[in-house]
Scaffold this motif. Structure first.
Motif, PDB file in Angstrom:
ATOM      1  N   VAL A 175       0.860  -1.180   0.000  1.00 29.30           N
ATOM      2  CA  VAL A 175       0.000   0.000   0.000  1.00 29.30           C
ATOM      3  C   VAL A 175       0.894   1.226   0.000  1.00 29.30           C
ATOM      4  CG1 VAL A 175      -1.881   1.212   1.163  1.00 29.30           C
ATOM      5  CG2 VAL A 175      -1.690  -1.281   1.387  1.00 29.30           C
ATOM      6  N   ILE A 176       0.601   2.187  -0.882  1.00 32.90           N
ATOM      7  CA  ILE A 176       1.383   3.425  -0.986  1.00 32.90           C
ATOM      8  C   ILE A 176       0.430   4.597  -0.855  1.00 32.90           C
ATOM      9  CG2 ILE A 176       3.070   4.740  -2.328  1.00 32.90           C
ATOM     10  CD1 ILE A 176       2.351   1.458  -3.791  1.00 32.90           C
ATOM     11  N   ASP A 177       0.532   5.322   0.251  1.00 34.06           N
ATOM     12  CA  ASP A 177      -0.339   6.479   0.489  1.00 34.06           C
ATOM     13  C   ASP A 177      -1.815   6.132   0.278  1.00 34.06           C
ATOM     14  OD1 ASP A 177       1.897   8.039   1.069  1.00 34.06           O
ATOM     15  OD2 ASP A 177       2.136   8.661  -1.013  1.00 34.06           O
ATOM     16  N   GLY A 178      -2.221   4.988   0.801  1.00 34.79           N
ATOM     17  CA  GLY A 178      -3.624   4.579   0.749  1.00 34.79           C
ATOM     18  C   GLY A 178      -4.056   3.869  -0.515  1.00 34.79           C
ATOM     19  N   GLU A 179      -3.135   3.658  -1.455  1.00 36.53           N
ATOM     20  CA  GLU A 179      -3.480   2.986  -2.705  1.00 36.53           C
ATOM     21  C   GLU A 179      -2.685   1.694  -2.844  1.00 36.53           C
ATOM     22  OE1 GLU A 179      -5.896   3.993  -4.603  1.00 36.53           O
ATOM     23  OE2 GLU A 179      -6.202   5.858  -3.475  1.00 36.53           O
ATOM     24  N   LEU A 180      -3.311   0.671  -3.442  1.00 40.50           N
ATOM     25  CA  LEU A 180      -2.605  -0.573  -3.693  1.00 40.50           C
ATOM     26  C   LEU A 180      -1.504  -0.371  -4.732  1.00 40.50           C
ATOM     27  CD1 LEU A 180      -5.473  -3.231  -3.911  1.00 40.50           C
ATOM     28  CD2 LEU A 180      -4.079  -2.620  -1.923  1.00 40.50           C
ATOM     29  N   HIS A 181      -0.488  -1.201  -4.658  1.00 35.26           N
ATOM     30  CA  HIS A 181       0.572  -1.181  -5.669  1.00 35.26           C
ATOM     31  C   HIS A 181      -0.066  -1.265  -7.057  1.00 35.26           C
ATOM     32  CE1 HIS A 181       4.078  -2.394  -7.995  1.00 35.26           C
ATOM     33  NE2 HIS A 181       4.848  -2.166  -6.941  1.00 35.26           N
ATOM     34  N   PRO A 182       0.373  -0.422  -8.004  1.00 33.65           N
ATOM     35  CA  PRO A 182      -0.298  -0.362  -9.314  1.00 33.65           C
ATOM     36  C   PRO A 182      -0.216  -1.648 -10.131  1.00 33.65           C
ATOM     37  CG  PRO A 182       1.738   0.936  -9.306  1.00 33.65           C
ATOM     38  CD  PRO A 182       1.450   0.579  -7.888  1.00 33.65           C
ATOM     39  N   ARG A 183       0.678  -2.554  -9.793  1.00 35.35           N
ATOM     40  CA  ARG A 183       0.808  -3.781 -10.577  1.00 35.35           C
ATOM     41  C   ARG A 183       0.010  -4.952  -9.996  1.00 35.35           C
ATOM     42  NH1 ARG A 183       6.966  -4.771 -12.291  1.00 35.35           N
ATOM     43  NH2 ARG A 183       5.952  -6.617 -13.182  1.00 35.35           N
ATOM     44  N   PHE A 184      -0.708  -4.719  -8.911  1.00 33.93           N
ATOM     45  CA  PHE A 184      -1.523  -5.789  -8.344  1.00 33.93           C
ATOM     46  C   PHE A 184      -2.817  -5.929  -9.139  1.00 33.93           C
ATOM     47  CE2 PHE A 184       0.206  -5.233  -3.727  1.00 33.93           C
ATOM     48  CZ  PHE A 184       1.461  -5.613  -4.174  1.00 33.93           C
ATOM     49  N   LEU A 185      -3.108  -7.139  -9.577  1.00 30.73           N
ATOM     50  CA  LEU A 185      -4.287  -7.411 -10.399  1.00 30.73           C
ATOM     51  C   LEU A 185      -5.326  -8.170  -9.592  1.00 30.73           C
ATOM     52  CD1 LEU A 185      -2.498  -8.565 -13.674  1.00 30.73           C
ATOM     53  CD2 LEU A 185      -3.302  -6.262 -13.092  1.00 30.73           C
ATOM     54  N   VAL A 186      -6.578  -7.744  -9.704  1.00 29.63           N
ATOM     55  CA  VAL A 186      -7.640  -8.380  -8.936  1.00 29.63           C
ATOM     56  C   VAL A 186      -7.853  -9.824  -9.362  1.00 29.63           C
ATOM     57  CG1 VAL A 186      -9.514  -7.651 -10.461  1.00 29.63           C
ATOM     58  CG2 VAL A 186      -9.977  -8.020  -8.024  1.00 29.63           C
ATOM     59  N   ASP A 187      -7.546 -10.160 -10.619  1.00 32.35           N
ATOM     60  CA  ASP A 187      -7.752 -11.517 -11.114  1.00 32.35           C
ATOM     61  C   ASP A 187      -6.444 -12.313 -11.219  1.00 32.35           C
ATOM     62  OD1 ASP A 187      -6.690 -10.026 -13.158  1.00 32.35           O
ATOM     63  OD2 ASP A 187      -8.088 -10.727 -14.701  1.00 32.35           O
ATOM     64  N   ALA A 188      -5.422 -11.905 -10.468  1.00 32.02           N
ATOM     65  CA  ALA A 188      -4.138 -12.600 -10.497  1.00 32.02           C
ATOM     66  C   ALA A 188      -4.293 -14.042 -10.011  1.00 32.02           C
ATOM     67  CB  ALA A 188      -3.126 -11.861  -9.629  1.00 32.02           C
ATOM     68  N   THR A 189      -3.449 -14.930 -10.509  1.00 22.54           N
ATOM     69  CA  THR A 189      -3.532 -16.343 -10.135  1.00 22.54           C
ATOM     70  C   THR A 189      -2.362 -16.798  -9.268  1.00 22.54           C
ATOM     71  OG1 THR A 189      -2.415 -16.978 -12.182  1.00 22.54           O
ATOM     72  CG2 THR A 189      -4.833 -16.919 -12.211  1.00 22.54           C
ATOM     73  N   SER A 190      -1.334 -15.969  -9.118  1.00 18.25           N
ATOM     74  CA  SER A 190      -0.177 -16.334  -8.300  1.00 18.25           C
ATOM     75  C   SER A 190      -0.544 -16.229  -6.822  1.00 18.25           C
ATOM     76  CB  SER A 190       1.007 -15.414  -8.603  1.00 18.25           C
ATOM     77  OG  SER A 190       2.098 -15.708  -7.755  1.00 18.25           O
ATOM     78  N   ARG A 191      -0.468 -17.347  -6.124  1.00 16.18           N
ATOM     79  CA  ARG A 191      -0.861 -17.395  -4.709  1.00 16.18           C
ATOM     80  C   ARG A 191       0.251 -18.020  -3.863  1.00 16.18           C
ATOM     81  NH1 ARG A 191      -6.184 -16.600  -3.447  1.00 16.18           N
ATOM     82  NH2 ARG A 191      -7.553 -16.222  -5.244  1.00 16.18           N
ATOM     83  N   TYR A 192       0.549 -17.367  -2.748  1.00 18.03           N
ATOM     84  CA  TYR A 192       1.520 -17.879  -1.783  1.00 18.03           C
ATOM     85  C   TYR A 192       1.057 -17.511  -0.388  1.00 18.03           C
ATOM     86  CZ  TYR A 192       4.954 -18.671  -5.502  1.00 18.03           C
ATOM     87  OH  TYR A 192       5.605 -19.124  -6.628  1.00 18.03           O
ATOM     88  N   VAL A 193       1.557 -18.249   0.608  1.00 14.86           N
ATOM     89  CA  VAL A 193       1.468 -17.748   1.980  1.00 14.86           C
ATOM     90  C   VAL A 193       2.391 -16.543   2.041  1.00 14.86           C
ATOM     91  CG1 VAL A 193       2.018 -18.223   4.396  1.00 14.86           C
ATOM     92  CG2 VAL A 193       0.925 -19.979   2.991  1.00 14.86           C
ATOM     93  N   ARG A 194       1.854 -15.395   2.451  1.00 14.07           N
ATOM     94  CA  ARG A 194       2.611 -14.145   2.381  1.00 14.07           C
ATOM     95  C   ARG A 194       2.646 -13.455   3.745  1.00 14.07           C
ATOM     96  NH1 ARG A 194       3.067 -13.101  -3.215  1.00 14.07           N
ATOM     97  NH2 ARG A 194       1.429 -14.030  -4.509  1.00 14.07           N
ATOM     98  N   ASN A 195       3.693 -12.640   3.967  1.00 13.91           N
ATOM     99  CA  ASN A 195       3.740 -11.847   5.194  1.00 13.91           C
ATOM    100  C   ASN A 195       4.295 -10.458   4.912  1.00 13.91           C
ATOM    101  OD1 ASN A 195       6.560 -12.974   5.071  1.00 13.91           O
ATOM    102  ND2 ASN A 195       6.749 -11.972   7.062  1.00 13.91           N
ATOM    103  N   GLY A 196       3.946  -9.507   5.778  1.00 12.39           N
ATOM    104  CA  GLY A 196       4.375  -8.129   5.594  1.00 12.39           C
ATOM    105  C   GLY A 196       4.040  -7.290   6.796  1.00 12.39           C
TER     106      GLY A 196
END
Length: 254
Positions: free
Chosen positions: A155-176
């Motif tokens: 998230v950058i100043d309240g907006e999602l990263h511009p390259r994140f796609l709502v229909d993306a298929t790449s899935r991982y257990v993620r942390n941040g």
């Protein structure tokens, strides 16, 4: 509306059901996915970064770090992996802890998730916490007692990263990690199942209301949360972030 969501979570006592101020870790459901969220408060919790043990070797695991802390009468309150690393487990980008600086700030684009600009830096400073876009960090470096660079920004100043796609298929257990606007609180999050970047970013933006959040890693993501009777095993780690608390009878050995 996002801050109303965060206030509602606090009002409902989301983080009240665990032992100790530095062990505020609880499961949270958002958009059909479950996450573990650990809250840390500036000025109340002792949050640190670790990489290299006193013998010069990289810690690599929560267990070894805990054994070293025990020499000082301390243990981990919670911990997780804290940034990407090379095959020798040295940090890919900027890394700073009590032992000094172990990596340099990388401002150029590159391969993989780390190089998916904008990436960013998580900073633990004397006045609180910050997640800053890397080039902003380079232009005006804040005072950091600890810092770790990773990417991409979620998230950058309240907006999602511009390259994140709502229909993306790449899935991982993620942390941040995400930080409150005033820098007084940080939320460390790991997904319970495989999620997309878009889903993970929305957890920070919409579920927690953090204006800025940074991705640590996926696939190797791990959590140590004794309050939840959890300590993940897996491949050796690079940078680790977590809180320290005094050893007590209820949690001795962590």
């Amino acid at each position: 509306m996002r801050w109303m969501t965060l206030a509602t979570l606090s009002f409902l006592g989301l983080f009240s059901g665990v032992a100790g101020a530095a062990e505020r870790c609880e499961p949270v459901d958002h958009d059909g996915n479950r996450y573990i969220v650990c809250e840390v408060r500036a000025g109340q919790d002792d949050l640190r970064l670790w990489l290299t043990a006193p013998d010069g070797a990289i810690y690599g695991s929560f267990d070894r770090l805990n054994r070293t802390l025990a020499d000082d009468g301390l243990r981990l309150g919670f911990a997780m992996n804290a940034g990407m690393y090379h095959s020798d487990r040295t940090p890919v980008g900027l890394y700073l802890d009590r032992a000094g600086q172990a990596g340099k700030l990388v401002t150029s684009a590159g391969p993989g998730n780390f190089g998916m600009l904008p990436n960013g830096v998580f900073c633990i400073g004397p006045e609180g916490f910050a997640v800053l876009e890397t080039r902003r960090f380079a232009d005006s470096p804040p005072v950091c007692d600890y810092a770790t660079q990773s990417g991409p920004m979620l998230v950058i100043d309240g907006e999602l990263h511009p390259r994140f796609l709502v229909d993306a298929t790449s899935r991982y257990v993620r942390n941040g990690v995400g930080v409150s606007e005033d820098g007084s609180r940080a939320w460390f999050v790991i997904s319970d199942r495989r999620v997309t970047f878009h889903e993970f970013g929305r957890m920070f933006r919409d579920g927690l209301g953090t204006p800025n959040a940074l991705y640590f890693d996926g696939n190797i993501s791990r959590l140590h949360a004794p309050g939840l009777r959890r300590s993940d095993w897996g491949l050796p780690l690079g940078p680790i972030v977590g809180t320290v608390v005094p050893i007590d009878e209820d949690h001795a050995g962590g």
